[in-house]
Enzyme design. Structure first.
Site, PDB file in Angstrom:
ATOM      1  CB  THR A 125      -0.838   0.089   1.394  1.00  0.00           C
ATOM      2  OG1 THR A 125      -1.430   1.334   1.459  1.00  0.00           O
ATOM      3  CG2 THR A 125      -0.125  -0.292   2.427  1.00  0.00           C
ATOM      4  CD  GLU A 127      -2.008   5.100   5.001  1.00  0.00           C
ATOM      5  OE1 GLU A 127      -1.320   5.285   5.983  1.00  0.00           O
ATOM      6  OE2 GLU A 127      -2.480   6.172   4.351  1.00  0.00           O
ATOM      7  CE1 TYR A 148      -3.800  -1.782   5.911  1.00  0.00           C
ATOM      8  CE2 TYR A 148      -3.023   0.414   5.231  1.00  0.00           C
ATOM      9  CZ  TYR A 148      -3.632  -0.866   4.959  1.00  0.00           C
ATOM     10  OH  TYR A 148      -3.740  -1.242   3.785  1.00  0.00           O
TER      11      TYR A 148
HETATM   12  P1  NAP Z   1     -11.499  -4.402   2.235  1.00  0.00           P
HETATM   13  O1  NAP Z   1     -12.748  -4.307   1.574  1.00  0.00           O
HETATM   14  O2  NAP Z   1     -11.339  -3.971   3.920  1.00  0.00           O
HETATM   15  O3  NAP Z   1     -11.300  -6.261   2.393  1.00  0.00           O
HETATM   16  C1  NAP Z   1     -10.350  -6.890   3.466  1.00  0.00           C
HETATM   17  C2  NAP Z   1     -10.661  -8.306   3.163  1.00  0.00           C
HETATM   18  O4  NAP Z   1      -9.798  -8.881   4.243  1.00  0.00           O
HETATM   19  C3  NAP Z   1     -12.076  -8.865   3.602  1.00  0.00           C
HETATM   20  O5  NAP Z   1     -12.350 -10.001   2.766  1.00  0.00           O
HETATM   21  C4  NAP Z   1     -11.939  -9.532   5.097  1.00  0.00           C
HETATM   22  O6  NAP Z   1     -12.986 -10.294   5.443  1.00  0.00           O
HETATM   23  C5  NAP Z   1     -10.456  -9.983   5.138  1.00  0.00           C
HETATM   24  N1  NAP Z   1      -9.672 -10.030   6.441  1.00  0.00           N
HETATM   25  C6  NAP Z   1      -9.868  -9.200   7.311  1.00  0.00           C
HETATM   26  N2  NAP Z   1      -9.175  -9.838   8.451  1.00  0.00           N
HETATM   27  C7  NAP Z   1      -8.812 -11.101   7.985  1.00  0.00           C
HETATM   28  C8  NAP Z   1      -8.099 -12.066   8.733  1.00  0.00           C
HETATM   29  N3  NAP Z   1      -7.718 -11.936   9.921  1.00  0.00           N
HETATM   30  N4  NAP Z   1      -7.990 -13.222   8.063  1.00  0.00           N
HETATM   31  C9  NAP Z   1      -8.667 -13.386   6.774  1.00  0.00           C
HETATM   32  N5  NAP Z   1      -9.099 -12.373   6.323  1.00  0.00           N
HETATM   33  C10 NAP Z   1      -9.225 -11.189   6.707  1.00  0.00           C
HETATM   34  O7  NAP Z   1     -10.215  -4.379   1.645  1.00  0.00           O
HETATM   35  P2  NAP Z   1      -9.777  -3.802  -0.024  1.00  0.00           P
HETATM   36  O8  NAP Z   1     -10.020  -2.336   0.047  1.00  0.00           O
HETATM   37  O9  NAP Z   1     -10.402  -4.715  -0.682  1.00  0.00           O
HETATM   38  O10 NAP Z   1      -8.253  -4.011   0.034  1.00  0.00           O
HETATM   39  C11 NAP Z   1      -7.888  -5.319  -0.140  1.00  0.00           C
HETATM   40  C12 NAP Z   1      -6.316  -5.267   0.280  1.00  0.00           C
HETATM   41  O11 NAP Z   1      -5.502  -4.351  -0.561  1.00  0.00           O
HETATM   42  C13 NAP Z   1      -6.035  -5.065   1.689  1.00  0.00           C
HETATM   43  O12 NAP Z   1      -5.084  -5.863   2.108  1.00  0.00           O
HETATM   44  C14 NAP Z   1      -5.798  -3.504   1.950  1.00  0.00           C
HETATM   45  O13 NAP Z   1      -4.800  -3.423   3.027  1.00  0.00           O
HETATM   46  C15 NAP Z   1      -4.997  -3.480   0.621  1.00  0.00           C
HETATM   47  N6  NAP Z   1      -4.802  -2.180  -0.066  1.00  0.00           N
HETATM   48  C16 NAP Z   1      -6.183  -1.677  -0.242  1.00  0.00           C
HETATM   49  C17 NAP Z   1      -6.123  -0.205  -0.922  1.00  0.00           C
HETATM   50  C18 NAP Z   1      -7.429   0.378  -1.363  1.00  0.00           C
HETATM   51  O14 NAP Z   1      -7.299   1.569  -1.442  1.00  0.00           O
HETATM   52  N7  NAP Z   1      -8.721  -0.063  -1.475  1.00  0.00           N
HETATM   53  C19 NAP Z   1      -4.876   0.337  -1.452  1.00  0.00           C
HETATM   54  C20 NAP Z   1      -3.698  -0.388  -1.023  1.00  0.00           C
HETATM   55  C21 NAP Z   1      -3.813  -1.605  -0.344  1.00  0.00           C
HETATM   56  P3  NAP Z   1     -14.324 -10.022   5.909  1.00  0.00           P
HETATM   57  O15 NAP Z   1     -15.317  -9.770   4.857  1.00  0.00           O
HETATM   58  O16 NAP Z   1     -14.808 -11.216   6.669  1.00  0.00           O
HETATM   59  O17 NAP Z   1     -14.098  -8.871   7.117  1.00  0.00           O
HETATM   60  N1  GDD Z   2     -12.235   6.988   6.790  1.00  0.00           N
HETATM   61  C1  GDD Z   2     -12.268   8.353   6.882  1.00  0.00           C
HETATM   62  N2  GDD Z   2     -13.403   8.987   7.558  1.00  0.00           N
HETATM   63  N3  GDD Z   2     -11.292   9.269   6.653  1.00  0.00           N
HETATM   64  C2  GDD Z   2     -11.692  10.628   6.747  1.00  0.00           C
HETATM   65  C3  GDD Z   2     -12.708  11.076   7.307  1.00  0.00           C
HETATM   66  C4  GDD Z   2     -13.579  10.304   7.791  1.00  0.00           C
HETATM   67  O1  GDD Z   2     -14.830  10.901   8.363  1.00  0.00           O
HETATM   68  N4  GDD Z   2     -12.494  12.328   7.153  1.00  0.00           N
HETATM   69  C5  GDD Z   2     -11.448  12.834   6.516  1.00  0.00           C
HETATM   70  N5  GDD Z   2     -10.726  11.710   6.414  1.00  0.00           N
HETATM   71  C6  GDD Z   2      -9.539  11.577   5.829  1.00  0.00           C
HETATM   72  C7  GDD Z   2      -8.343  10.541   6.460  1.00  0.00           C
HETATM   73  O2  GDD Z   2      -7.927  11.368   7.508  1.00  0.00           O
HETATM   74  C8  GDD Z   2      -7.481  10.437   5.236  1.00  0.00           C
HETATM   75  O3  GDD Z   2      -6.334  11.226   5.308  1.00  0.00           O
HETATM   76  C9  GDD Z   2      -8.295  10.148   4.004  1.00  0.00           C
HETATM   77  O4  GDD Z   2      -9.869  10.931   4.657  1.00  0.00           O
HETATM   78  C10 GDD Z   2      -8.546   8.874   3.529  1.00  0.00           C
HETATM   79  O5  GDD Z   2      -8.925   8.033   4.476  1.00  0.00           O
HETATM   80  P1  GDD Z   2      -9.597   6.657   4.339  1.00  0.00           P
HETATM   81  O6  GDD Z   2     -10.467   6.406   3.351  1.00  0.00           O
HETATM   82  O7  GDD Z   2      -9.986   6.068   5.381  1.00  0.00           O
HETATM   83  O8  GDD Z   2      -8.438   5.786   3.491  1.00  0.00           O
HETATM   84  P2  GDD Z   2      -6.687   5.942   3.828  1.00  0.00           P
HETATM   85  O9  GDD Z   2      -6.010   6.703   2.921  1.00  0.00           O
HETATM   86  O10 GDD Z   2      -6.761   6.351   5.246  1.00  0.00           O
HETATM   87  O11 GDD Z   2      -6.481   4.314   3.736  1.00  0.00           O
HETATM   88  C11 GDD Z   2      -6.883   3.541   2.545  1.00  0.00           C
HETATM   89  O12 GDD Z   2      -6.169   3.475   1.320  1.00  0.00           O
HETATM   90  C12 GDD Z   2      -4.610   3.081   1.756  1.00  0.00           C
HETATM   91  C13 GDD Z   2      -3.917   3.268   0.630  1.00  0.00           C
HETATM   92  O13 GDD Z   2      -3.188   4.308   0.605  1.00  0.00           O
HETATM   93  C14 GDD Z   2      -7.370   2.187   2.866  1.00  0.00           C
HETATM   94  O14 GDD Z   2      -7.733   1.624   1.729  1.00  0.00           O
HETATM   95  C15 GDD Z   2      -5.939   1.432   3.144  1.00  0.00           C
HETATM   96  O15 GDD Z   2      -6.522  -0.024   3.491  1.00  0.00           O
HETATM   97  C16 GDD Z   2      -5.101   1.383   1.879  1.00  0.00           C
HETATM   98  O16 GDD Z   2      -3.796   0.882   2.083  1.00  0.00           O
END
Ligand code: NAP
Ligand code: GDD
Length: 332
Positions: A125, A127, A148
């Site tokens: 990620t 992050e 995280y």
């Molecule tokens: P998500 O919607 O939160 O899905 C997370 C998945 O992980 C769900 O299927 C959840 O299962 C499963 N999980 C959680 N804890 C677990 C455990 N202990 N053992 C097995 N499975 C578990 O996340 P996403 O947005 O699809 O992201 C997919 C991956 O990419 C994650 O690893 C995330 O950190 C990474 N990532 C996401 C983004 C983004 O912007 N979306 C960016 C960079 C990296 P349940 O449904 O049972 O909760």
């Molecule tokens: N969730 C959330 N809720 N975020 C908020 C809010 C709120 O009410 N208001 C402002 N934010 C700001 C957060 O402080 C952050 O700077 C930004 O919105 C994005 O927050 P999220 O949508 O929670 O995503 P993230 O960037 O922290 O993390 C997501 O992206 C990562 C990749 O850069 C997640 O999907 C991570 O799993 C992923 O790795």
């Protein structure tokens, strides 16, 4: 027939990846967690597909991973499972580390012990860049700002190490934020688009948010899972950034989402410090040049287009719920 094993198949990315792999003729195996109610709404529509197989397990349970790798003998493993919420990781740091860091190690060890010739994708990620200013590419210094981010950094490096130490075809996809109508409701984009739909439909009048100044590089999730698959099809394993290259503030995303529904965000958005993080990641903007040049991947949806897709989907979904409720009331 190629067999793929996906952890996190019930999540946003896992559901799109399962669709993609099934459409390419894979047999898809997914890890699901046992819960008191079924939590599979994102993959319900795939339920009848005979090539989809779901297995109980957990990334915190190494034995389940060893047994599943042994039984499935996958050609490709996609490790998408994670406690993926940054703010929640401050409240559950140990669980986040066990799932997002040690969980990856457990899975890699299960693969190594099996002796299978199996390709591995790690969901890394942006992050991990944390406090390092943009633009961020594969060789940018990491500086995570949350439990995280730190856990994911461990997984990134252990993936690189297993590639170098054991010659495993292991890749790390460093993905910037990617969203969709299937995005979890507590991430900011979906929280905003659901808020817009609720306000538009008269269900509520306000939306409460935290830091509006944060900059993120938001892309469209279905495009990003295609990138994951491409990384595993390349001749050589490596690490790749996937991003749009465009930074947008939370405030700008809000403005676009409200405007798409004919609303002014300033009339509805309130601030509450409880949504802020102890340490914030101020700006993430990725440089995906390597992905474009090596695996031919490019993002095509920008943040404004994404806001429109998500607002339309939430208006439709919530509108249907409201209609159903009205219908129920008419039944004597
Ligand atoms: P998500 O919607 O939160 O899905 C997370 C998945 O992980 C769900 O299927 C959840 O299962 C499963 N999980 C959680 N804890 C677990 C455990 N202990 N053992 C097995 N499975 C578990 O996340 P996403 O947005 O699809 O992201 C997919 C991956 O990419 C994650 O690893 C995330 O950190 C990474 N990532 C996401 C983004 C983004 O912007 N979306 C960016 C960079 C990296 P349940 O449904 O049972 O909760
Ligand atoms: N969730 C959330 N809720 N975020 C908020 C809010 C709120 O009410 N208001 C402002 N934010 C700001 C957060 O402080 C952050 O700077 C930004 O919105 C994005 O927050 P999220 O949508 O929670 O995503 P993230 O960037 O922290 O993390 C997501 O992206 C990562 C990749 O850069 C997640 O999907 C991570 O799993 C992923 O790795």
């Amino acid at each position: 027939m190629k067999r793929a094993f996906i952890t996190g198949i019930t999540g946003q990315d896992g559901s799109y990846l399962a669709e993609l792999l099934l459409s390419k003729g894979y047999q898809v195996h997914g890890l699901v967690r046992r819960a008191s109610t079924l939590n599979r709404s994102r993959i319900d529509h795939l339920h009848q597909n005979p090539d989809l197989h779901l297995h109980y397990g957990d990334l915190t349970d190494g034995v389940s991973l060893v047994n599943l790798i042994h039984a499935i003998e996958p050609h490709e493993v996609y490790n998408l499972g994670a406690q993926s919420h940054v703010k929640v990781s401050f409240e559950m740091p140990e669980y986040t580390a066990s799932t997002d860091a040690v969980g990856t190690l457990r899975l890699l060890e299960a693969i190594r012990a099996s002796g299978l010739d199996c390709r591995f994708y790690q969901a890394s990620t942006s992050e991990m860049f944390g406090a390092t200013p943009p633009p961020q590419a594969e060789d940018t210094a990491f500086y995570p700002r949350s439990p995280y981010g730190a856990a994911k950094l461990y997984s990134h490096w252990v993936t690189v190490n297993y590639r170098e130490a054991y010659d495993l075809f292991a890749v790390s996809g460093i993905l910037f934020n990617h969203e969709s109508p299937r995005r979890g409701e507590s991430f900011v984009t979906r929280k905003i688009t659901l808020g817009v739909a609720s306000i538009k439909l008269g269900i509520t009048d306000t939306l409460t948010l935290g830091n509006l100044d944060a900059v993120r590089d938001w892309g469209y999730a279905p495009e990003y899972v295609e990138g994951m698959w491409r990384m595993l099809q390349h001749d050589e394993p490596g690490d790749y950034v996937l991003a749009t290259g465009i930074g947008t503030t939370v405030r700008e995303f809000c403005e676009a989402a409200f405007a798409h529904a004919g609303l002014d965000w300033q009339d509805h958005v309130r601030l509450d410090a409880k949504y802020e993080r102890p340490t914030e990641v101020d700006a993430l903007i990725g440089d995906a040049t390597k992905a474009r040049e090596v695996i031919g991947w490019e993002a095509t949806t920008d943040a404004k287009g994404l806001a429109q897709i998500m607002v339309d989907a939430d208006l439709e979904q919530l509108g249907r719920l409201v209609e159903n409720k009205r219908g129920e009331r008419q039944i004597p």
